[in-house]
Every structure is written in C-alpha cells, then in structure tokens.
Design a protein around this motif. Structure first.
Motif, short mmCIF file in Angstrom:
data_model
loop_
_atom_site.label_atom_id
_atom_site.label_comp_id
_atom_site.label_asym_id
_atom_site.label_seq_id
_atom_site.Cartn_x
_atom_site.Cartn_y
_atom_site.Cartn_z
N ASN A 180 0.82 -1.16 0.10
CA ASN A 180 0.05 0.11 -0.06
C ASN A 180 1.02 1.41 0.08
O ASN A 180 0.75 2.38 -0.77
CB ASN A 180 -0.95 -0.06 1.14
N LEU A 181 1.92 1.12 0.88
CA LEU A 181 2.80 2.31 0.96
C LEU A 181 3.61 2.52 -0.47
O LEU A 181 3.62 3.72 -0.91
CB LEU A 181 3.84 2.25 1.97
N VAL A 182 4.08 1.50 -1.15
CA VAL A 182 4.69 1.55 -2.34
C VAL A 182 3.79 2.03 -3.44
O VAL A 182 4.07 2.99 -4.20
CB VAL A 182 5.32 0.38 -2.80
N SER A 183 2.57 1.59 -3.55
CA SER A 183 1.54 1.75 -4.41
C SER A 183 1.18 3.54 -4.35
O SER A 183 1.13 4.36 -5.28
CB SER A 183 0.09 1.05 -4.58
N ASN A 184 1.04 3.93 -2.94
CA ASN A 184 0.74 5.35 -2.77
C ASN A 184 1.83 6.19 -3.27
O ASN A 184 1.59 7.21 -3.96
CB ASN A 184 0.28 5.54 -1.56
N ALA A 185 3.16 5.82 -3.02
CA ALA A 185 4.17 6.69 -3.28
C ALA A 185 4.26 6.80 -5.00
O ALA A 185 4.53 7.79 -5.59
CB ALA A 185 5.39 5.96 -2.88
N MET A 186 4.03 5.60 -5.70
CA MET A 186 4.06 5.78 -7.23
C MET A 186 2.91 6.63 -7.72
O MET A 186 2.89 7.34 -8.71
CB MET A 186 3.98 4.29 -7.79
N ASP A 187 1.56 6.54 -6.99
CA ASP A 187 0.46 7.15 -7.37
C ASP A 187 0.73 8.73 -7.09
O ASP A 187 0.36 9.59 -8.06
CB ASP A 187 -0.72 7.07 -6.67
N ALA A 188 1.52 8.93 -5.72
CA ALA A 188 1.87 10.49 -5.93
C ALA A 188 2.86 11.05 -6.56
O ALA A 188 3.01 12.36 -7.16
CB ALA A 188 2.53 10.67 -4.16
N MET A 189 3.72 10.46 -7.25
CA MET A 189 4.77 10.84 -8.35
C MET A 189 4.26 10.53 -9.69
O MET A 189 5.01 10.94 -10.62
CB MET A 189 6.18 9.91 -8.15
N GLY A 190 2.83 10.48 -10.04
CA GLY A 190 2.32 10.56 -11.37
C GLY A 190 2.55 11.69 -12.26
O GLY A 190 2.86 11.74 -13.37
N ALA A 191 2.57 12.91 -11.41
CA ALA A 191 2.69 14.10 -12.45
C ALA A 191 4.34 14.68 -12.14
O ALA A 191 4.32 15.77 -12.34
CB ALA A 191 1.78 15.05 -11.77
N SER A 192 5.14 14.21 -11.46
CA SER A 192 6.32 14.65 -10.93
C SER A 192 7.36 14.31 -12.29
O SER A 192 7.48 13.26 -12.68
CB SER A 192 6.88 13.99 -9.68
N GLU A 193 8.28 15.26 -12.34
CA GLU A 193 9.57 15.00 -13.32
C GLU A 193 10.41 14.13 -12.80
O GLU A 193 10.84 12.97 -13.54
CB GLU A 193 9.93 16.35 -13.76
N ARG A 194 10.75 14.21 -11.84
CA ARG A 194 11.59 13.23 -11.08
C ARG A 194 10.92 12.46 -10.06
O ARG A 194 10.37 12.57 -9.31
CB ARG A 194 12.47 13.80 -10.02
N ARG A 195 11.09 11.08 -10.53
CA ARG A 195 10.45 9.96 -9.98
C ARG A 195 11.37 8.86 -9.25
O ARG A 195 11.93 7.97 -10.06
CB ARG A 195 9.64 9.09 -10.92
N GLU A 196 11.47 9.01 -7.94
CA GLU A 196 12.36 8.15 -7.47
C GLU A 196 11.83 7.69 -5.98
O GLU A 196 11.25 8.31 -5.31
CB GLU A 196 13.56 8.91 -6.81
N LEU A 197 11.79 6.30 -6.05
CA LEU A 197 11.20 5.36 -4.83
C LEU A 197 12.24 5.06 -4.05
O LEU A 197 12.98 4.13 -4.60
CB LEU A 197 10.19 4.48 -5.39
N GLY A 198 12.28 5.46 -2.72
CA GLY A 198 13.21 4.92 -2.01
C GLY A 198 12.88 3.82 -0.92
O GLY A 198 11.77 4.44 -0.03
N LEU A 199 13.43 2.96 -0.56
CA LEU A 199 13.16 2.01 0.64
C LEU A 199 14.66 1.72 1.60
O LEU A 199 15.67 1.34 0.67
CB LEU A 199 12.67 0.63 0.08
N GLU A 200 14.48 1.86 2.82
CA GLU A 200 15.30 1.58 3.36
C GLU A 200 15.11 1.08 4.81
O GLU A 200 13.90 1.37 5.54
CB GLU A 200 16.16 2.87 3.96
N ILE A 201 15.54 0.10 5.44
CA ILE A 201 15.47 -0.65 6.67
C ILE A 201 16.60 -0.18 7.89
O ILE A 201 17.72 -0.21 7.48
CB ILE A 201 15.50 -2.05 6.85
N GLY A 202 16.15 0.13 8.96
CA GLY A 202 16.96 0.86 10.07
C GLY A 202 16.58 0.24 11.41
O GLY A 202 15.43 -0.09 11.49
N GLU A 203 17.58 0.14 12.26
CA GLU A 203 17.20 -0.22 13.58
C GLU A 203 17.52 0.62 14.85
O GLU A 203 18.66 1.37 14.43
CB GLU A 203 17.99 -1.75 13.84
N GLN A 204 16.97 0.75 15.82
CA GLN A 204 17.11 1.74 16.70
C GLN A 204 16.61 1.13 18.21
O GLN A 204 15.30 0.92 18.26
CB GLN A 204 16.75 2.95 16.76
#
Length: 596
Positions: free
Chosen positions: A492-516
């Motif tokens: 759902n988060l990945v799909s929403n991110a790609m939907d949000a970038m539909g009209a953007s000239e720069r389309r970059e999807l970033g995923l990162e895992i961190g621990e704290q």
C-alpha cells in the motif's frame, strides 16, 4: 375504644410508610429514566450538531473556491459562480448558497426563484464573517422552508482582509426528517427561549416564557405568533424536574424534563421523557408496601391473640410460612428471568463482536484484492513475457536436438528452468498475498517481505519510469508481525508513493531498513508533491486522489494503520525537507532465538 385507637394509629403509620415507599420508588425510577434520557438527549444533540457541522465545513470549503474569488473581483464571471452554487446546492441538499460582497449585498445565489433576500448586512453571521471568523445564526424564513440555520464564511482578499462571504442556508426540515419519528419528544430552544428545532411539530415555535422584543427580533420571530406551553406546571422530585403538560396526544401529560446546553450552535437541547412508567413502578412498590403493612398488622393481631387455642396458632403459622414460600418462589422466578436476560445479552454482544471482527477482516481482504486488481495489467505482462520466452527456448532446443547440438539444447533448457522458477516466485507471492491470514503475529523477515512486494510491483515500477533506491540488508531482519498483513502494508505504501509521483518530473522510490533500540524501522520515500494534511492521512475515507476512481476510496492508509497497530507497532507520515513524502513503519524487533 383502645382497639379503635390502635387501629387508627396503625393505619396512619401504614399510610406514612406506603407514601414514603412510593416517593422513594418514584425518585429511584425517575433517576433511572434520567440516566437513559440523558443518553438519548446526548445522542440527539450530537446527531444534530454533526449534521449542521457538515454544512459548516461546506461554507469554509466554498469560501476558498477560485471561481467565487473571481466573481467578487472586478470583471468576474457571475454565470460561472452561479453554476457552481447551483451544482453544490443540488449535490449537498443545501437550501440556498449565496455569495455576498463586503457591503452585505448578494452578488450571486443558488436561489433560482429570486426569493432570497438581496442583503445580508444585518445578519449576525455576516457581521461575524466580516470580522474574519466563521459566523452562524438561525432565523425564521418565509416559504416552505420556514426555518433556516445559516453559516457564513469570510472570503479573504490578497491583503488578508475579508472582501465578501459565502453564506450556506440549511433547511431545518431536511435536518429534522432523519429523526422525526423518535419515541421521545426532543426539541432545541434558542437564546430567546423559542423551540426552533423539534421532532414534534405541535411544539414548534412554542415558548415557556416571554423574552424581550430585541431577542425575538434577532431571530425573526413575531411575538404575536408564538404560543406558550399549555398548562405548563413544573415541579421537582428529588432533584428531577417533572412537568405537567397538556400539549396534545403525542406529548406525555407528565414528563421528566432534561436539558443539555449546546454552545456550538448556541441552543439548548431539551427532552420530555414520559414519567408514567416511573409512576407505575412506584405505585406497584407502594402496593407491595401496603400489603406488607397489612401482613405486619395481621401478624401483630395474631400475636395479641396467642391465648387462643394451639390449633389456631399452628394454622396461622402455616399460613405465614405459605406466604413466605410464595414470596421466595416469586423472587426466585424474577432472578431466573434476570439471569436469562443477562445470558441473552452476553450472547448478542459476542455475536456482534464476531460480526464486527468478520467485517474488519473482509475490509482488509478487499483492500488487498483491490491492490492486486490495480496491478493486474503489469502482472499479466510479467507472466506473459516469460511464457513467450519459454516457448521460444523450447522450439530452439528442439531444433538443436535435431541437429545434434546437445550443449546448445541444454543451455536452452536451463533458461527455461530459470524462467519457470521466476514465474513460480511471482505466483507464490500473489497467492500468499491474496490469502486471508488468521494466524497470530509471529516472527517475519522484513527483507523478504519488501523483496516480495517489489517483485509484485516490478512491472509497474518499470512502466512508470520510477527509479528504485532499495538499500537491501545482507542478512534477514526479523520483526514481530504477520507476513501477509505486512506485505499489504508495504504494498500500500509503495503503490501510494508511485501514485503521488504520477505528475512529477523526478520519480524516485526509496526504501530503507533501520534499527534503533528494540525497534525496526522501514522507511518508504517518494519525490511527489508531499502530504497536504499530515494529521488526516490515516482517517478512514480521507484521500487526496480524484473522487470516483477505484484507488480513491481513502481506506488504504487507514487499514495499514490498524494492521501495524495490531502488531504493537506504529506508522507515521511526514513531508521531507528535500521534497516528497516519507512514511516510517515502526515494528518490534524479534530475536534470532524466537525465529528458531
């Protein structure tokens, strides 16, 4: 003479005891009615306020519309503004919408008949709007509507000062229609003491007293056309206000009166609850008390005649025992009925909880299937491409075998095997994602969850021209959760991110895992326009997508929020300083020993 005096004293004491029991029982019954009535009054009041608040929000939204801003400026197109007001009034069920200039004159209106007043300068809501705040007031109107509740929102100019206002007229008849058939008589009085809203038409515009002429004029009332309550006589019973009323067949003649102030709409909610059941309960208990008094008096009489024969005394004792057994049996039956009712209520509540849980599960499953439906075209391409390649390699392998080139044929068979394994992984991920997961939370590899989602979304990522930045850990990252439900959250988060970038000239999807500490964080970032209202993104049915599209229901983030909470985690969204949005999913880390 002595017996007569004793009988008179006994009757006097019995009457006092019976009266005391009646008063106590009546007070207790009224207290119980009051508790139930306060709940009903609160529900009715909240319902009215929420219905009116919808139109309040409509006034605020319309005040920011660029078409109405243009109509207030020199040379603005009034036809476009009137069309907008007409469409909005038809869709929302509003009585009338008016665009008013700074002088209070109606510039354009949704009133097709032209019967609306042309000036709003003297209305309290307009005067409040010209001070830069949202105004609200109610008034009695002419025509079929007869009553209206008016919200007026200021329209601000470039200098930040009000240049006009949008006025929303709410038809009170339309608001009342949803609860006009309620069993209790509910009404709402304004500051002038006049009943302005009610589910009993015979109470409309009645008043319990005389307000001054200024108060009546403020709300558009004609004092000569206002009726007072008929035979209105209030009295207090143990702190409860009971009214004696003669106002028609549908108003209780003796009613418990409750009030609730509603400062949001500047009215007072009032409820008339029939007090007859309380009177019947009190009468019944008083009758029981009178019967007990009689039994007590009879017992005294029997004790005074103990000198009678032993047979008479035994007979009297047997009668007393029989009466006691009868009372015990009656009480036992009452307790049995009460226990049966309690068991039935418990069963009904369990069934309701099961139905609610089933509905929640169905909603989650529907969200997953909807996401799969949105990706169906890309997944079809992902499966068709390997199938065509397998067909080609199989035909080539046959030709190589016929020509005696076994090594080339073996190479083609190896490629066919690789493509089959790839298709198997895609189908396995789809089947795992689509199934309903009922197992409790366990230990899940978050890296594997992200890999499965990216493999499902690979076709869409490539088709949309999105650059993927996936910082993949070398080792598994174990968290507490459900594998299928976590896949739905990440997808759902990945799909929403790609939907949000539909009209953007720069389309970059970033995923990162961190621990704290003892928590694991999954970050999903995009380069879209960002989040307009971060505090509302997890509300059900809130969406910034176009209304009417299948992906615009506004349930995805709300479902994801509930799923992450069920694992004991949290999900947050914010706007990045460099542009775009970032969602962080916080999960509880699971040790390697728990995985074993």
């Amino acid at each position: 003479m002595t017996r007569v005096f004793a009988l008179a004293v006994f009757l006097l004491l019995s009457a006092g005891f019976t009266g005391g029991v009646w008063y106590f029982a009546y007070s207790q019954a009224l207290d119980q009615l009051s508790e139930r009535g306060e709940s009903d009054l609160s529900l009715a009041s909240d319902r009215l306020v929420s219905q009116l608040q919808q139109y309040r929000e409509l006034a605020v939204l319309m005040a920011d519309h660029p078409v109405l801003h243009a109509a207030l400026e020199q040379g603005g197109d009034l036809n476009d503004a009137q069309d907008l007001l007409l469409r909005t009034a038809d869709k929302t069920g509003t009585l009338d919408l008016h665009l008013v200039d700074a002088a209070g004159q109606v510039v354009v209106s949704s009133n097709r008949l032209g019967t609306a007043p042309q000036s709003r300068a003297d209305t309290p809501s307009f005067q409040r709007a010209m001070q830069g705040a949202l105004g609200a007031h109610h008034e009695r109107t002419s025509g079929l509507a007869e009553r209206a509740f008016i919200f007026t929102a200021p329209v601000f100019g470039p200098d930040g000062l009000p240049v006009g206002a949008v006025s929303v007229d709410v038809n009170i008849w339309a608001v009342e229609s949803a609860w006009v058939g309620d069993a209790q008589a509910v009404y709402f009085t304004d500051e002038a003491g006049v009943i302005f809203i009610t589910n009993r038409t015979e109470l409309l515009f009645r008043t319990r007293g005389h307000a001054d002429a200024a108060a009546f004029a403020l709300f558009g009332y004609d004092p000569e056309k206002l009726d007072e309550f008929i035979d209105f006589r209030p009295h207090i019973v143990n702190g409860n206000e009971v009214w004696a009323i003669n106002a028609g067949p549908y108003i209780p003649s003796r009613a418990l009166h409750l009030t609730k102030p509603l400062p949001i709409i500047e009215m007072t909610g009032e409820l008339l609850l029939d007090a007859a059941p309380a009177a019947r309960v009190a009468a019944l208990q008083a009758a029981v008390a009178a019967a007990l008094s009689v039994v007590f008096g009879a017992t005294l009489l029997l004790l005074s005649q103990r000198r009678r024969a032993l047979a008479d005394r035994l007979a009297l004792e047997a009668a007393a025992n029989a009466e006691l057994e009868h009372r015990v049996a009656r009480r036992t039956r009452e307790l049995s009925r009460a226990n049966e009712n309690l068991r039935r209520e418990i069963t009904e509540r369990k069934e309701a909880e099961a139905a609610l849980k089933k509905a929640q599960q169905d909603l989650v499953q529907a969200g997953k299937l909807s996401a799969l439906g949105n990706m169906s075209a890309g997944l079809s391409h992902e499966l068709n491409q390997p199938l065509m390649a397998i067909q080609t390699f199989a035909e080539n392998g046959t030709l190589f075998l016929e020509r005696g080139k076994a090594d080339r044929a073996a190479d083609n068979l190896g490629r066919i095997s690789d493509l089959a394994r790839r298709m198997g992984r895609i189908i396995k991920n789809l089947r795992a994602f689509a199934r309903q997961e009922s197992e409790p939370a366990g230990t899940v590899d978050l890296v594997g969850v992200v890999d499965a989602v990216l493999e499902i979304s690979e076709a869409r990522i490539a088709g949309d021209g999105v650059a993927l930045n996936w910082t993949r850990p070398e080792a598994p990252v174990l968290v507490r959760g459900g594998e299928v439900r976590l896949q739905q959250v990440v997808l759902n988060l990945v799909s929403n991110a790609m939907d949000a970038m539909g009209a953007s000239e720069r389309r970059e999807l970033g995923l990162e895992i961190g621990e704290q500490g003892g928590s694991v964080f999954l970050y999903v970032r995009d380069t879209g326009p960002g989040i307009k209202e971060p505090e509302k993104i997890f509300d059900p049915f809130y969406t910034t997508k176009e209304v009417g599209l299948s992906e615009g229901m506004g349930l995805g983030l709300s479902i994801s929020y509930g799923l992450v909470q069920s694992f004991g985690g949290a999900i947050r969204g914010r706007n990045r300083d460099t542009g775009g949005a970032e969602f962080a999913v916080e999960l509880t880390a699971a040790g390697l020993e728990s995985a074993a």
